[in-house]
Design an enzyme around this catalytic site. Structure first.
Site, PDB file in Angstrom:
ATOM      1  N   HIS A  19      34.961  43.135  39.657  1.00 26.22           N
ATOM      2  CA  HIS A  19      36.086  42.501  38.950  1.00 26.22           C
ATOM      3  C   HIS A  19      35.738  41.050  38.594  1.00 26.22           C
ATOM      4  CE1 HIS A  19      38.523  45.507  41.548  1.00 26.22           C
ATOM      5  NE2 HIS A  19      38.489  45.998  40.321  1.00 26.22           N
ATOM      6  N   LYS A  43      52.778  52.882  46.462  1.00 26.38           N
ATOM      7  CA  LYS A  43      51.386  52.916  46.934  1.00 26.38           C
ATOM      8  C   LYS A  43      51.186  51.919  48.063  1.00 26.38           C
ATOM      9  CE  LYS A  43      47.332  53.909  44.066  1.00 26.38           C
ATOM     10  NZ  LYS A  43      46.647  53.406  42.877  1.00 26.38           N
ATOM     11  N   ARG A  92      32.326  51.068  34.342  1.00 22.57           N
ATOM     12  CA  ARG A  92      31.104  51.271  35.119  1.00 22.57           C
ATOM     13  C   ARG A  92      30.289  52.444  34.604  1.00 22.57           C
ATOM     14  NH1 ARG A  92      34.586  51.261  40.463  1.00 22.57           N
ATOM     15  NH2 ARG A  92      35.918  52.115  38.853  1.00 22.57           N
ATOM     16  N   SER A 130      36.707  49.527  44.516  1.00 14.42           N
ATOM     17  CA  SER A 130      37.674  49.112  45.531  1.00 14.42           C
ATOM     18  C   SER A 130      37.840  50.199  46.583  1.00 14.42           C
ATOM     19  CB  SER A 130      39.032  48.809  44.883  1.00 14.42           C
ATOM     20  OG  SER A 130      38.930  47.682  44.054  1.00 14.42           O
TER      21      SER A 130
HETATM   22  P1  ADP Z   1      43.307  50.271  38.469  1.00 19.00           P
HETATM   23  O1  ADP Z   1      44.083  50.703  39.671  1.00 19.00           O
HETATM   24  O2  ADP Z   1      44.161  49.774  37.344  1.00 19.00           O
HETATM   25  O3  ADP Z   1      42.228  51.200  38.006  1.00 19.00           O
HETATM   26  P2  ADP Z   1      41.284  48.601  39.699  1.00 19.00           P
HETATM   27  O4  ADP Z   1      41.622  47.439  40.548  1.00 19.00           O
HETATM   28  O5  ADP Z   1      40.647  49.761  40.360  1.00 19.00           O
HETATM   29  O6  ADP Z   1      42.627  48.938  38.964  1.00 19.00           O
HETATM   30  O7  ADP Z   1      40.351  48.149  38.495  1.00 19.00           O
HETATM   31  C1  ADP Z   1      40.745  47.227  37.525  1.00 19.00           C
HETATM   32  C2  ADP Z   1      39.730  47.220  36.387  1.00 19.00           C
HETATM   33  O8  ADP Z   1      38.454  46.818  36.875  1.00 19.00           O
HETATM   34  C3  ADP Z   1      39.507  48.592  35.741  1.00 19.00           C
HETATM   35  O9  ADP Z   1      39.264  48.408  34.360  1.00 19.00           O
HETATM   36  C4  ADP Z   1      38.240  49.086  36.419  1.00 19.00           C
HETATM   37  O10 ADP Z   1      37.550  50.017  35.623  1.00 19.00           O
HETATM   38  C5  ADP Z   1      37.484  47.790  36.542  1.00 19.00           C
HETATM   39  N1  ADP Z   1      36.482  47.827  37.589  1.00 19.00           N
HETATM   40  C6  ADP Z   1      36.596  48.303  38.850  1.00 19.00           C
HETATM   41  N2  ADP Z   1      35.429  48.159  39.539  1.00 19.00           N
HETATM   42  C7  ADP Z   1      34.556  47.582  38.673  1.00 19.00           C
HETATM   43  C8  ADP Z   1      33.166  47.207  38.754  1.00 19.00           C
HETATM   44  N3  ADP Z   1      32.449  47.405  39.856  1.00 19.00           N
HETATM   45  N4  ADP Z   1      32.602  46.647  37.652  1.00 19.00           N
HETATM   46  C9  ADP Z   1      33.327  46.474  36.526  1.00 19.00           C
HETATM   47  N5  ADP Z   1      34.616  46.817  36.365  1.00 19.00           N
HETATM   48  C10 ADP Z   1      35.224  47.360  37.425  1.00 19.00           C
END
Ligand code: ADP
Length: 151
Positions: A19, A43, A92, A130
Protein backbone atom coordinates in the site's frame (compact mmCIF):
# COMPACT_ATOMS: atom_id res chain seq x y z
CA UNK A 1 -7.78 23.83 -13.32
CA UNK A 2 -9.30 22.08 -10.31
CA UNK A 3 -7.11 20.07 -7.98
CA UNK A 4 -6.55 16.45 -8.94
CA UNK A 5 -7.67 14.60 -5.84
CA UNK A 6 -7.47 10.79 -5.61
CA UNK A 7 -8.83 8.60 -2.89
CA UNK A 8 -7.06 5.35 -2.08
CA UNK A 9 -9.79 3.27 -0.42
CA UNK A 10 -9.22 0.01 1.37
CA UNK A 11 -9.54 -1.97 4.55
CA UNK A 12 -5.78 -1.78 5.23
CA UNK A 13 -5.95 -4.46 7.94
CA UNK A 14 -3.03 -3.90 8.20
CA UNK A 15 -1.56 -1.24 5.91
CA UNK A 16 1.44 -2.89 4.20
CA UNK A 17 4.58 -2.03 2.24
CA UNK A 18 2.53 -2.71 -0.90
CA UNK A 19 0.00 0.00 0.00
CA UNK A 20 2.80 2.41 0.97
CA UNK A 21 4.59 1.91 -2.35
CA UNK A 22 1.39 2.72 -4.29
CA UNK A 23 0.81 5.92 -2.27
CA UNK A 24 4.41 7.14 -2.53
CA UNK A 25 4.42 6.68 -6.30
CA UNK A 26 0.96 8.20 -6.72
CA UNK A 27 1.86 11.21 -4.57
CA UNK A 28 3.84 12.53 -7.55
CA UNK A 29 0.90 12.05 -9.91
CA UNK A 30 -1.93 13.76 -7.99
CA UNK A 31 -2.29 17.06 -6.15
CA UNK A 32 -3.77 15.28 -3.17
CA UNK A 33 -4.20 11.68 -2.04
CA UNK A 34 -6.67 10.65 0.62
CA UNK A 35 -5.98 7.25 2.13
CA UNK A 36 -9.51 6.24 3.09
CA UNK A 37 -10.29 3.45 5.53
CA UNK A 38 -13.60 1.90 4.59
CA UNK A 39 -15.55 1.10 7.73
CA UNK A 40 -17.62 -2.02 7.54
CA UNK A 41 -19.17 -2.76 10.91
CA UNK A 42 -19.90 -6.41 10.08
CA UNK A 43 -16.21 -7.20 9.58
CA UNK A 44 -14.05 -7.76 12.62
CA UNK A 45 -10.61 -6.23 12.24
CA UNK A 46 -7.25 -7.34 13.66
CA UNK A 47 -5.61 -3.91 13.40
CA UNK A 48 -8.03 -1.24 14.63
CA UNK A 49 -8.58 1.79 12.41
CA UNK A 50 -7.52 4.41 15.02
CA UNK A 51 -4.18 2.60 15.50
CA UNK A 52 -3.60 2.34 11.74
CA UNK A 53 -4.54 6.00 11.25
CA UNK A 54 -2.11 7.07 13.96
CA UNK A 55 0.73 5.08 12.32
CA UNK A 56 -0.07 6.53 8.90
CA UNK A 57 -0.29 10.10 10.18
CA UNK A 58 3.28 9.65 11.43
CA UNK A 59 4.44 7.86 8.28
CA UNK A 60 3.16 10.59 5.95
CA UNK A 61 4.07 13.57 8.12
CA UNK A 62 6.55 14.75 5.49
CA UNK A 63 4.07 14.38 2.61
CA UNK A 64 2.05 17.58 2.38
CA UNK A 65 -0.37 16.08 -0.17
CA UNK A 66 -1.31 12.84 1.65
CA UNK A 67 -4.23 12.77 4.08
CA UNK A 68 -5.66 9.91 6.15
CA UNK A 69 -9.42 9.56 6.66
CA UNK A 70 -12.12 6.98 7.22
CA UNK A 71 -15.55 6.71 5.61
CA UNK A 72 -18.81 4.80 5.60
CA UNK A 73 -20.92 3.91 2.61
CA UNK A 74 -20.19 3.78 -1.09
CA UNK A 75 -16.73 4.81 -2.25
CA UNK A 76 -18.10 6.94 -5.11
CA UNK A 77 -20.34 8.88 -2.72
CA UNK A 78 -17.42 9.49 -0.40
CA UNK A 79 -15.22 10.55 -3.35
CA UNK A 80 -17.79 13.17 -4.28
CA UNK A 81 -17.85 14.65 -0.77
CA UNK A 82 -14.06 15.07 -1.02
CA UNK A 83 -14.08 16.54 -4.53
CA UNK A 84 -12.09 13.51 -5.70
CA UNK A 85 -12.33 12.49 -9.37
CA UNK A 86 -9.95 9.57 -9.05
CA UNK A 87 -10.05 6.28 -7.19
CA UNK A 88 -6.57 4.83 -6.82
CA UNK A 89 -6.08 1.06 -6.60
CA UNK A 90 -3.05 -1.21 -6.70
CA UNK A 91 -2.66 -4.38 -8.77
CA UNK A 92 -0.47 -7.33 -7.91
CA UNK A 93 -1.60 -9.86 -10.49
CA UNK A 94 -4.44 -11.02 -12.75
CA UNK A 95 -6.53 -12.10 -9.76
CA UNK A 96 -6.49 -8.53 -8.45
CA UNK A 97 -7.42 -7.27 -11.91
CA UNK A 98 -10.38 -9.66 -12.18
CA UNK A 99 -11.61 -8.51 -8.77
CA UNK A 100 -11.10 -4.81 -9.52
CA UNK A 101 -12.59 -4.64 -13.04
CA UNK A 102 -16.30 -5.00 -12.16
CA UNK A 103 -15.92 -2.64 -9.19
CA UNK A 104 -14.28 0.03 -11.36
CA UNK A 105 -16.92 -0.48 -14.02
CA UNK A 106 -19.86 -0.20 -11.60
CA UNK A 107 -18.29 2.83 -9.92
CA UNK A 108 -18.05 4.47 -13.34
CA UNK A 109 -21.72 3.61 -14.01
CA UNK A 110 -22.72 5.22 -10.72
CA UNK A 111 -20.64 8.34 -11.33
CA UNK A 112 -19.23 8.87 -14.83
CA UNK A 113 -16.96 11.67 -13.62
CA UNK A 114 -14.92 9.27 -11.53
CA UNK A 115 -12.02 7.36 -13.04
CA UNK A 116 -10.30 4.44 -11.35
CA UNK A 117 -6.54 4.58 -11.79
CA UNK A 118 -4.43 1.46 -11.29
CA UNK A 119 -0.75 1.28 -10.45
CA UNK A 120 1.13 -2.01 -10.73
CA UNK A 121 2.92 -3.08 -7.64
CA UNK A 122 6.71 -3.42 -7.52
CA UNK A 123 8.00 -7.00 -7.87
CA UNK A 124 9.04 -7.23 -4.20
CA UNK A 125 5.50 -6.44 -3.05
CA UNK A 126 3.57 -8.85 -5.28
CA UNK A 127 3.52 -11.45 -2.50
CA UNK A 128 2.54 -9.01 0.26
CA UNK A 129 -1.13 -9.14 1.24
CA UNK A 130 -2.92 -7.89 4.34
CA UNK A 131 -4.46 -11.33 4.77
CA UNK A 132 -1.11 -13.11 4.98
CA UNK A 133 0.49 -10.39 7.13
CA UNK A 134 -2.49 -10.63 9.52
CA UNK A 135 -2.10 -14.38 9.72
CA UNK A 136 1.63 -14.12 10.49
CA UNK A 137 0.82 -11.57 13.22
CA UNK A 138 -1.95 -13.72 14.68
CA UNK A 139 0.54 -16.55 15.11
CA UNK A 140 2.79 -14.25 17.11
CA UNK A 141 5.50 -13.63 14.51
CA UNK A 142 7.12 -10.30 13.71
CA UNK A 143 5.64 -8.51 10.69
CA UNK A 144 8.07 -5.59 10.55
CA UNK A 145 9.46 -6.75 7.18
CA UNK A 146 6.03 -6.22 5.58
CA UNK A 147 4.75 -2.98 7.08
CA UNK A 148 6.26 0.54 6.80
CA UNK A 149 5.98 1.44 10.52
CA UNK A 150 6.83 -0.03 13.91
CA UNK A 151 4.01 -1.56 15.89
P1 ADP B 1 -9.86 -3.95 -0.06
O1 ADP B 1 -10.46 -4.58 1.15
O2 ADP B 1 -10.62 -2.76 -0.57
O3 ADP B 1 -9.44 -4.88 -1.16
P2 ADP B 1 -7.09 -3.74 0.76
O4 ADP B 1 -6.67 -3.03 1.98
O5 ADP B 1 -6.91 -5.21 0.74
O6 ADP B 1 -8.56 -3.27 0.52
O7 ADP B 1 -6.34 -3.15 -0.51
C1 ADP B 1 -6.47 -1.82 -0.93
C2 ADP B 1 -5.84 -1.65 -2.30
O8 ADP B 1 -4.44 -1.95 -2.24
C3 ADP B 1 -6.40 -2.60 -3.37
O9 ADP B 1 -6.41 -1.92 -4.61
C4 ADP B 1 -5.38 -3.72 -3.41
O10 ADP B 1 -5.37 -4.38 -4.65
C5 ADP B 1 -4.11 -2.93 -3.19
N1 ADP B 1 -3.04 -3.75 -2.67
C6 ADP B 1 -3.08 -4.66 -1.67
N2 ADP B 1 -1.85 -5.22 -1.46
C7 ADP B 1 -1.02 -4.64 -2.37
C8 ADP B 1 0.37 -4.82 -2.71
N3 ADP B 1 1.14 -5.70 -2.08
N4 ADP B 1 0.87 -4.06 -3.72
C9 ADP B 1 0.07 -3.18 -4.37
N5 ADP B 1 -1.23 -2.98 -4.13
C10 ADP B 1 -1.77 -3.70 -3.14
Amino acid sequence: MSKRVAIFPGSFDPYTNGHHDIVVRASGLFDEIIIAFGTNSSKKRTFEIPLMMEKLNQLYEGYSNVRIESYKGLTVDYAKTQGAKFILRGLRNATDLRYEMPIASLNHDMDSEIETVFLLTQPENTVVSSTIVREIHNYGRDISAYVPYEL
